[in-house]
Motif scaffolding. Structure first.
Motif, PDB file in Angstrom:
ATOM      1  N   ARG A  42      -2.978  27.446  23.725  1.00  0.00           N
ATOM      2  CA  ARG A  42      -2.649  26.749  24.975  1.00  0.00           C
ATOM      3  C   ARG A  42      -3.182  25.319  24.994  1.00  0.00           C
ATOM      4  NH1 ARG A  42      -3.240  31.837  27.633  1.00  0.00           N
ATOM      5  NH2 ARG A  42      -5.459  31.528  27.868  1.00  0.00           N
ATOM      6  N   ARG A  43      -4.262  25.074  24.279  1.00  0.00           N
ATOM      7  CA  ARG A  43      -4.874  23.731  24.268  1.00  0.00           C
ATOM      8  C   ARG A  43      -3.981  22.678  23.619  1.00  0.00           C
ATOM      9  NH1 ARG A  43     -10.469  25.880  21.908  1.00  0.00           N
ATOM     10  NH2 ARG A  43     -11.019  27.233  23.646  1.00  0.00           N
ATOM     11  N   VAL A  44      -3.021  23.096  22.794  1.00  0.00           N
ATOM     12  CA  VAL A  44      -2.174  22.118  22.097  1.00  0.00           C
ATOM     13  C   VAL A  44      -0.814  21.940  22.757  1.00  0.00           C
ATOM     14  CG1 VAL A  44      -3.360  22.507  19.897  1.00  0.00           C
ATOM     15  CG2 VAL A  44      -1.248  23.765  20.414  1.00  0.00           C
ATOM     16  N   ILE A  45      -0.525  22.738  23.791  1.00  0.00           N
ATOM     17  CA  ILE A  45       0.752  22.584  24.497  1.00  0.00           C
ATOM     18  C   ILE A  45       0.787  21.203  25.140  1.00  0.00           C
ATOM     19  CG2 ILE A  45       2.160  23.401  26.428  1.00  0.00           C
ATOM     20  CD1 ILE A  45       1.242  26.230  25.770  1.00  0.00           C
ATOM     21  N   GLY A  46       1.867  20.507  24.916  1.00  0.00           N
ATOM     22  CA  GLY A  46       2.019  19.150  25.439  1.00  0.00           C
ATOM     23  C   GLY A  46       1.849  18.078  24.377  1.00  0.00           C
ATOM     24  N   LEU A  47       1.210  18.444  23.264  1.00  0.00           N
ATOM     25  CA  LEU A  47       1.077  17.502  22.152  1.00  0.00           C
ATOM     26  C   LEU A  47       2.379  17.500  21.350  1.00  0.00           C
ATOM     27  CD1 LEU A  47      -2.461  18.523  20.816  1.00  0.00           C
ATOM     28  CD2 LEU A  47      -1.896  16.612  22.331  1.00  0.00           C
ATOM     29  N   SER A  48       2.553  16.496  20.518  1.00  0.00           N
ATOM     30  CA  SER A  48       3.691  16.537  19.601  1.00  0.00           C
ATOM     31  C   SER A  48       3.481  17.725  18.667  1.00  0.00           C
ATOM     32  CB  SER A  48       3.778  15.244  18.792  1.00  0.00           C
ATOM     33  OG  SER A  48       2.739  15.201  17.831  1.00  0.00           O
ATOM     34  N   LEU A  49       4.553  18.220  18.070  1.00  0.00           N
ATOM     35  CA  LEU A  49       4.414  19.368  17.170  1.00  0.00           C
ATOM     36  C   LEU A  49       3.461  19.084  16.016  1.00  0.00           C
ATOM     37  CD1 LEU A  49       8.006  20.869  16.922  1.00  0.00           C
ATOM     38  CD2 LEU A  49       5.999  21.827  18.064  1.00  0.00           C
ATOM     39  N   THR A  50       3.562  17.891  15.458  1.00  0.00           N
ATOM     40  CA  THR A  50       2.686  17.550  14.332  1.00  0.00           C
ATOM     41  C   THR A  50       1.223  17.562  14.770  1.00  0.00           C
ATOM     42  OG1 THR A  50       4.433  16.195  13.358  1.00  0.00           O
ATOM     43  CG2 THR A  50       2.197  15.830  12.545  1.00  0.00           C
ATOM     44  N   GLU A  51       0.932  16.974  15.928  1.00  0.00           N
ATOM     45  CA  GLU A  51      -0.450  16.975  16.436  1.00  0.00           C
ATOM     46  C   GLU A  51      -0.913  18.397  16.742  1.00  0.00           C
ATOM     47  OE1 GLU A  51      -0.937  12.762  18.770  1.00  0.00           O
ATOM     48  OE2 GLU A  51       0.272  14.334  19.732  1.00  0.00           O
ATOM     49  N   ALA A  52      -0.018  19.193  17.318  1.00  0.00           N
ATOM     50  CA  ALA A  52      -0.375  20.567  17.664  1.00  0.00           C
ATOM     51  C   ALA A  52      -0.727  21.366  16.412  1.00  0.00           C
ATOM     52  CB  ALA A  52       0.768  21.229  18.415  1.00  0.00           C
ATOM     53  N   PHE A  53       0.132  21.292  15.404  1.00  0.00           N
ATOM     54  CA  PHE A  53      -0.140  22.053  14.186  1.00  0.00           C
ATOM     55  C   PHE A  53      -1.346  21.498  13.429  1.00  0.00           C
ATOM     56  CE2 PHE A  53       4.151  23.862  14.701  1.00  0.00           C
ATOM     57  CZ  PHE A  53       3.800  25.202  14.561  1.00  0.00           C
ATOM     58  N   ALA A  54      -1.566  20.201  13.493  1.00  0.00           N
ATOM     59  CA  ALA A  54      -2.754  19.626  12.857  1.00  0.00           C
ATOM     60  C   ALA A  54      -4.015  20.171  13.518  1.00  0.00           C
ATOM     61  CB  ALA A  54      -2.718  18.103  12.938  1.00  0.00           C
ATOM     62  N   GLY A  55      -3.957  20.398  14.824  1.00  0.00           N
ATOM     63  CA  GLY A  55      -5.098  20.979  15.522  1.00  0.00           C
ATOM     64  C   GLY A  55      -5.283  22.454  15.230  1.00  0.00           C
ATOM     65  N   LEU A  56      -4.182  23.166  15.051  1.00  0.00           N
ATOM     66  CA  LEU A  56      -4.252  24.606  14.803  1.00  0.00           C
ATOM     67  C   LEU A  56      -4.473  24.953  13.332  1.00  0.00           C
ATOM     68  CD1 LEU A  56      -1.322  25.759  17.129  1.00  0.00           C
ATOM     69  CD2 LEU A  56      -3.780  25.982  17.560  1.00  0.00           C
ATOM     70  N   VAL A  57      -4.006  24.072  12.438  1.00  0.00           N
ATOM     71  CA  VAL A  57      -4.150  24.298  10.989  1.00  0.00           C
ATOM     72  C   VAL A  57      -4.697  23.006  10.375  1.00  0.00           C
ATOM     73  CG1 VAL A  57      -2.967  25.136   8.911  1.00  0.00           C
ATOM     74  CG2 VAL A  57      -2.059  25.743  11.157  1.00  0.00           C
ATOM     75  N   PRO A  58      -5.969  22.713  10.623  1.00  0.00           N
ATOM     76  CA  PRO A  58      -6.523  21.412  10.193  1.00  0.00           C
ATOM     77  C   PRO A  58      -6.512  21.191   8.677  1.00  0.00           C
ATOM     78  CG  PRO A  58      -8.252  22.841  11.057  1.00  0.00           C
ATOM     79  CD  PRO A  58      -6.950  23.530  11.303  1.00  0.00           C
ATOM     80  N   GLU A  59      -6.445  22.258   7.900  1.00  0.00           N
ATOM     81  CA  GLU A  59      -6.461  22.109   6.435  1.00  0.00           C
ATOM     82  C   GLU A  59      -5.073  21.835   5.861  1.00  0.00           C
ATOM     83  OE1 GLU A  59      -5.736  26.429   7.335  1.00  0.00           O
ATOM     84  OE2 GLU A  59      -7.079  24.917   8.118  1.00  0.00           O
ATOM     85  N   ALA A  60      -4.039  21.856   6.692  1.00  0.00           N
ATOM     86  CA  ALA A  60      -2.665  21.666   6.209  1.00  0.00           C
ATOM     87  C   ALA A  60      -2.420  20.223   5.781  1.00  0.00           C
ATOM     88  CB  ALA A  60      -1.676  22.059   7.300  1.00  0.00           C
ATOM     89  N   THR A  61      -1.632  20.070   4.727  1.00  0.00           N
ATOM     90  CA  THR A  61      -1.231  18.741   4.267  1.00  0.00           C
ATOM     91  C   THR A  61      -0.107  18.224   5.160  1.00  0.00           C
ATOM     92  OG1 THR A  61       0.489  19.566   2.791  1.00  0.00           O
ATOM     93  CG2 THR A  61      -1.762  19.398   1.872  1.00  0.00           C
ATOM     94  N   ALA A  62       0.239  16.967   5.018  1.00  0.00           N
ATOM     95  CA  ALA A  62       1.329  16.378   5.802  1.00  0.00           C
ATOM     96  C   ALA A  62       2.644  17.116   5.542  1.00  0.00           C
ATOM     97  CB  ALA A  62       1.467  14.894   5.483  1.00  0.00           C
ATOM     98  N   ASP A  63       2.911  17.465   4.288  1.00  0.00           N
ATOM     99  CA  ASP A  63       4.133  18.204   3.963  1.00  0.00           C
ATOM    100  C   ASP A  63       4.127  19.598   4.586  1.00  0.00           C
ATOM    101  OD1 ASP A  63       5.221  16.112   2.523  1.00  0.00           O
ATOM    102  OD2 ASP A  63       4.550  16.876   0.577  1.00  0.00           O
ATOM    103  N   GLU A  64       2.986  20.252   4.560  1.00  0.00           N
ATOM    104  CA  GLU A  64       2.875  21.578   5.174  1.00  0.00           C
ATOM    105  C   GLU A  64       3.070  21.494   6.688  1.00  0.00           C
ATOM    106  OE1 GLU A  64      -0.120  23.776   2.010  1.00  0.00           O
ATOM    107  OE2 GLU A  64      -0.982  22.512   3.592  1.00  0.00           O
ATOM    108  N   LEU A  65       2.499  20.460   7.313  1.00  0.00           N
ATOM    109  CA  LEU A  65       2.686  20.273   8.752  1.00  0.00           C
ATOM    110  C   LEU A  65       4.156  20.072   9.088  1.00  0.00           C
ATOM    111  CD1 LEU A  65      -0.342  17.970   9.663  1.00  0.00           C
ATOM    112  CD2 LEU A  65      -0.065  20.401  10.196  1.00  0.00           C
ATOM    113  N   ALA A  66       4.836  19.281   8.282  1.00  0.00           N
ATOM    114  CA  ALA A  66       6.269  19.055   8.504  1.00  0.00           C
ATOM    115  C   ALA A  66       7.044  20.365   8.411  1.00  0.00           C
ATOM    116  CB  ALA A  66       6.807  18.028   7.512  1.00  0.00           C
ATOM    117  N   GLY A  67       6.702  21.197   7.446  1.00  0.00           N
ATOM    118  CA  GLY A  67       7.349  22.488   7.295  1.00  0.00           C
ATOM    119  C   GLY A  67       7.070  23.413   8.474  1.00  0.00           C
ATOM    120  N   LEU A  68       5.832  23.417   8.942  1.00  0.00           N
ATOM    121  CA  LEU A  68       5.479  24.232  10.107  1.00  0.00           C
ATOM    122  C   LEU A  68       6.263  23.783  11.335  1.00  0.00           C
ATOM    123  CD1 LEU A  68       1.610  24.465   9.601  1.00  0.00           C
ATOM    124  CD2 LEU A  68       3.243  26.367   9.473  1.00  0.00           C
ATOM    125  N   CYS A  69       6.406  22.489  11.506  1.00  0.00           N
ATOM    126  CA  CYS A  69       7.161  21.955  12.647  1.00  0.00           C
ATOM    127  C   CYS A  69       8.613  22.414  12.597  1.00  0.00           C
ATOM    128  CB  CYS A  69       7.081  20.427  12.679  1.00  0.00           C
ATOM    129  SG  CYS A  69       5.448  19.780  13.085  1.00  0.00           S
TER     130      CYS A  69
END
Length: 79
Positions: A42-69
């Motif tokens: 719930r803490r990441v709702i309202g953020l951009s998807l990339t910011e949200a996933f970066a907060g939830l999966v801080p170890e993810a690379t930029a490519d991994e974040l893009a895939g998660l989005c």
């Protein structure tokens, strides 16, 4: 003819939190990741998807974040 558009940007009319969490659950499962509890997500709702996933999966690379989005978008639209 009158036309009306209603934008619900803060969840006043529709609470989409459950749908967002379900889409996150599908995305995390699809990618073999551990889903954080709802109160964390719930803490990441309202953020951009990339910011949200970066907060939830801080170890993810930029490519991994893009895939998660992209996976999240597909899961959300299916719901």
């Amino acid at each position: 003819m009158n036309r009306l558009a209603i934008f619900d940007c803060d969840g006043t009319l529709v609470d989409s939190g459950a749908t967002i969490y379900a889409a996150l659950a599908a995305t995390f499962e699809q990618n073999g990741l551990h889903l954080p509890p709802p109160e964390v997500c719930r803490r990441v709702i309202g953020l951009s998807l990339t910011e949200a996933f970066a907060g939830l999966v801080p170890e993810a690379t930029a490519d991994e974040l893009a895939g998660l989005c992209e996976d999240y978008k597909q899961a959300f639209w299916k719901l």
